[in-house]
Design a protein around this motif. Sequence first.
Motif, PDB file in Angstrom:
ATOM      1  N   THR A  43       0.811  -1.230   0.000  1.00  0.00           N
ATOM      2  CA  THR A  43       0.000   0.000   0.000  1.00  0.00           C
ATOM      3  C   THR A  43       0.838   1.272   0.000  1.00  0.00           C
ATOM      4  O   THR A  43       0.315   2.350   0.261  1.00  0.00           O
ATOM      5  N   THR A  44       2.115   1.171  -0.318  1.00  0.00           N
ATOM      6  CA  THR A  44       2.959   2.366  -0.337  1.00  0.00           C
ATOM      7  C   THR A  44       2.671   3.189  -1.591  1.00  0.00           C
ATOM      8  O   THR A  44       2.613   2.651  -2.701  1.00  0.00           O
ATOM      9  N   ALA A  45       2.445   4.483  -1.410  1.00  0.00           N
ATOM     10  CA  ALA A  45       2.125   5.358  -2.546  1.00  0.00           C
ATOM     11  C   ALA A  45       2.508   6.793  -2.240  1.00  0.00           C
ATOM     12  O   ALA A  45       2.524   7.215  -1.078  1.00  0.00           O
ATOM     13  N   LEU A  46       2.815   7.532  -3.289  1.00  0.00           N
ATOM     14  CA  LEU A  46       3.068   8.959  -3.221  1.00  0.00           C
ATOM     15  C   LEU A  46       1.855   9.643  -3.831  1.00  0.00           C
ATOM     16  O   LEU A  46       1.437   9.299  -4.941  1.00  0.00           O
ATOM     17  N   LEU A  47       1.273  10.599  -3.130  1.00  0.00           N
ATOM     18  CA  LEU A  47       0.099  11.323  -3.598  1.00  0.00           C
ATOM     19  C   LEU A  47       0.498  12.779  -3.814  1.00  0.00           C
ATOM     20  O   LEU A  47       1.055  13.409  -2.919  1.00  0.00           O
ATOM     21  N   VAL A  48       0.213  13.290  -5.013  1.00  0.00           N
ATOM     22  CA  VAL A  48       0.614  14.653  -5.352  1.00  0.00           C
ATOM     23  C   VAL A  48      -0.567  15.370  -5.996  1.00  0.00           C
ATOM     24  O   VAL A  48      -1.201  14.851  -6.905  1.00  0.00           O
ATOM     25  N   ALA A  49      -0.849  16.574  -5.498  1.00  0.00           N
ATOM     26  CA  ALA A  49      -1.926  17.402  -6.047  1.00  0.00           C
ATOM     27  C   ALA A  49      -1.328  18.701  -6.580  1.00  0.00           C
ATOM     28  O   ALA A  49      -0.495  19.324  -5.916  1.00  0.00           O
ATOM     29  N   PHE A  50      -1.752  19.099  -7.761  1.00  0.00           N
ATOM     30  CA  PHE A  50      -1.275  20.313  -8.420  1.00  0.00           C
ATOM     31  C   PHE A  50      -2.437  21.276  -8.559  1.00  0.00           C
ATOM     32  O   PHE A  50      -3.455  20.942  -9.169  1.00  0.00           O
ATOM     33  N   SER A  51      -2.296  22.495  -8.013  1.00  0.00           N
ATOM     34  CA  SER A  51      -3.416  23.439  -8.075  1.00  0.00           C
ATOM     35  C   SER A  51      -3.667  23.875  -9.509  1.00  0.00           C
ATOM     36  O   SER A  51      -2.745  24.026 -10.307  1.00  0.00           O
ATOM     37  N   GLN A  52      -4.944  24.066  -9.834  1.00  0.00           N
ATOM     38  CA  GLN A  52      -5.319  24.477 -11.187  1.00  0.00           C
ATOM     39  C   GLN A  52      -5.190  25.982 -11.386  1.00  0.00           C
ATOM     40  O   GLN A  52      -5.131  26.455 -12.522  1.00  0.00           O
ATOM     41  N   THR A  53      -5.147  26.738 -10.284  1.00  0.00           N
ATOM     42  CA  THR A  53      -4.971  28.195 -10.331  1.00  0.00           C
ATOM     43  C   THR A  53      -4.022  28.587  -9.202  1.00  0.00           C
ATOM     44  O   THR A  53      -3.527  27.728  -8.468  1.00  0.00           O
ATOM     45  N   ASN A  54      -3.816  29.882  -9.014  1.00  0.00           N
ATOM     46  CA  ASN A  54      -2.974  30.332  -7.906  1.00  0.00           C
ATOM     47  C   ASN A  54      -3.746  30.461  -6.593  1.00  0.00           C
ATOM     48  O   ASN A  54      -3.220  30.976  -5.615  1.00  0.00           O
ATOM     49  N   ASP A  55      -4.965  29.979  -6.547  1.00  0.00           N
ATOM     50  CA  ASP A  55      -5.759  29.970  -5.321  1.00  0.00           C
ATOM     51  C   ASP A  55      -5.566  28.615  -4.631  1.00  0.00           C
ATOM     52  O   ASP A  55      -6.052  27.592  -5.123  1.00  0.00           O
ATOM     53  N   PRO A  56      -4.879  28.577  -3.477  1.00  0.00           N
ATOM     54  CA  PRO A  56      -4.632  27.290  -2.818  1.00  0.00           C
ATOM     55  C   PRO A  56      -5.904  26.615  -2.315  1.00  0.00           C
ATOM     56  O   PRO A  56      -5.900  25.420  -2.042  1.00  0.00           O
ATOM     57  N   ALA A  57      -6.992  27.364  -2.225  1.00  0.00           N
ATOM     58  CA  ALA A  57      -8.265  26.778  -1.790  1.00  0.00           C
ATOM     59  C   ALA A  57      -9.118  26.331  -2.977  1.00  0.00           C
ATOM     60  O   ALA A  57     -10.241  25.879  -2.797  1.00  0.00           O
ATOM     61  N   GLY A  58      -8.563  26.436  -4.177  1.00  0.00           N
ATOM     62  CA  GLY A  58      -9.306  26.073  -5.383  1.00  0.00           C
ATOM     63  C   GLY A  58      -9.195  24.600  -5.726  1.00  0.00           C
ATOM     64  O   GLY A  58      -8.902  23.757  -4.870  1.00  0.00           O
ATOM     65  N   ASN A  59      -9.398  24.280  -6.999  1.00  0.00           N
ATOM     66  CA  ASN A  59      -9.373  22.896  -7.470  1.00  0.00           C
ATOM     67  C   ASN A  59      -7.951  22.426  -7.751  1.00  0.00           C
ATOM     68  O   ASN A  59      -7.073  23.230  -8.089  1.00  0.00           O
ATOM     69  N   TYR A  60      -7.777  21.101  -7.652  1.00  0.00           N
ATOM     70  CA  TYR A  60      -6.466  20.479  -7.863  1.00  0.00           C
ATOM     71  C   TYR A  60      -6.573  19.332  -8.862  1.00  0.00           C
ATOM     72  O   TYR A  60      -7.642  18.748  -9.048  1.00  0.00           O
TER      73      TYR A  60
END
Length: 192
Positions: A43-60
Amino acid sequence: NLASFFAPASPVSNNMCDPLVYYDPDYDRFIVFAQTCDASSTTTALLVAFSQTNDPAGNYNYYQFDGNLNNIISGYPVNVWFDYPKLAVSQNDIFISGNMFRPLGGGNNQYIESAVYQIDKTICFAGGTLGANDAVVWNDFNSNPFTIVPVSYGRDGNYGDKMYMMASRANSSNITLFEINGKVQNATLANP
């Protein structure tokens, strides 16, 4: 919590730890990282999210990478799990380093080696699909250093299409420097 944030990535485990957040000045976007923390090669995994805009509270845009090199590298000799993450970016790629451990059972683990994931961040910020050459893993570093640390240029610049990294061995005053040159699709490793 981390499990809720990374749910769109369909993680192999909801037991997550070691969150890292990085602001990418080249893209004026955010990168959020976490790993699964079961100390298990299954179950080892790396999870990475990239923001779609410069708003950190927005979508990824969400991505999950296997932390067991036995599933990634043909002929890799043992099952391992990923730990001790470090993160840096170059102009076009993200670098995530970590240590690989072999589970021995009974809570015991054996250090095997350090590895570095190089991933095309331009595709990830755009929410695209990564091809086989868009994400690679570097391993088998000379002197088998413990915890390789990739170093971003910092502030509002970068080295272009390269990454400098450093590492040391326990009980040693020596530092080893490594350099990956080029975008992930055609990169080379200077492995002293």
